[in-house]
Enzyme design. Sequence first.
Site, short mmCIF file in Angstrom:
data_model
loop_
_atom_site.label_atom_id
_atom_site.label_comp_id
_atom_site.label_asym_id
_atom_site.label_seq_id
_atom_site.Cartn_x
_atom_site.Cartn_y
_atom_site.Cartn_z
N GLY A 1 47.97 33.71 31.82
CA GLY A 1 47.84 34.77 30.83
C GLY A 1 47.52 36.09 31.49
O GLY A 1 47.77 36.28 32.68
N CYS A 2 46.97 37.00 30.74
CA CYS A 2 46.56 38.30 31.28
C CYS A 2 45.64 38.06 32.47
O CYS A 2 44.69 37.31 32.39
CB CYS A 2 45.85 39.13 30.21
SG CYS A 2 45.21 40.70 30.84
N PHE A 3 45.91 38.72 33.58
CA PHE A 3 45.19 38.41 34.81
C PHE A 3 43.80 39.03 34.95
O PHE A 3 43.04 38.69 35.84
CB PHE A 3 46.02 38.72 36.04
CG PHE A 3 46.74 40.04 36.09
CD1 PHE A 3 46.23 41.21 35.55
CD2 PHE A 3 47.97 40.11 36.72
CE1 PHE A 3 46.91 42.42 35.63
CE2 PHE A 3 48.66 41.31 36.82
CZ PHE A 3 48.12 42.47 36.27
#
Length: 149
Positions: free
Chosen positions: A9-11
Amino acid sequence: MQKCYLALGCFWKPEETFRGIKGVVETEVGYAGGKNKKVTYEEICTGNTGHAETVKITFDESFISFEQILEYFFNMHDSTQKDMQYPDIGTQYRSEIFYENVEQKQIAEKYKNLFNEKISGNVETNISKLKNYCRAEEYHQKYIMKRGL
């Protein structure tokens, strides 16, 4: 020292979490798995590059193993969601373990299978050879730490 590359997902949040784990020496965020060697955030957001937001983790095996890193990985996100981590949707937010060598591949496959059994066979995590990793723009690096979030 060993490196691994994980998409979950969003890092921003995973980078922050991994950075705080004993034995993790360095973290970096970037993009991996796509068609081009160099991409920008704006390009991957189109969903056309094939890249995933990825956390590059450098770790000291005398403190933490790749298996332990994968334990964090599977417990840090919802590996049953395909091409998303709610509320972020798109292939760039997929769950994926990128391996650099045969040993990492075998460990990743074994651990995925164990986790899959644990949750009754719903894991959507991909396991792929690392290709075309590039560092994300500077403003993405240590994003949460820099902003005091």
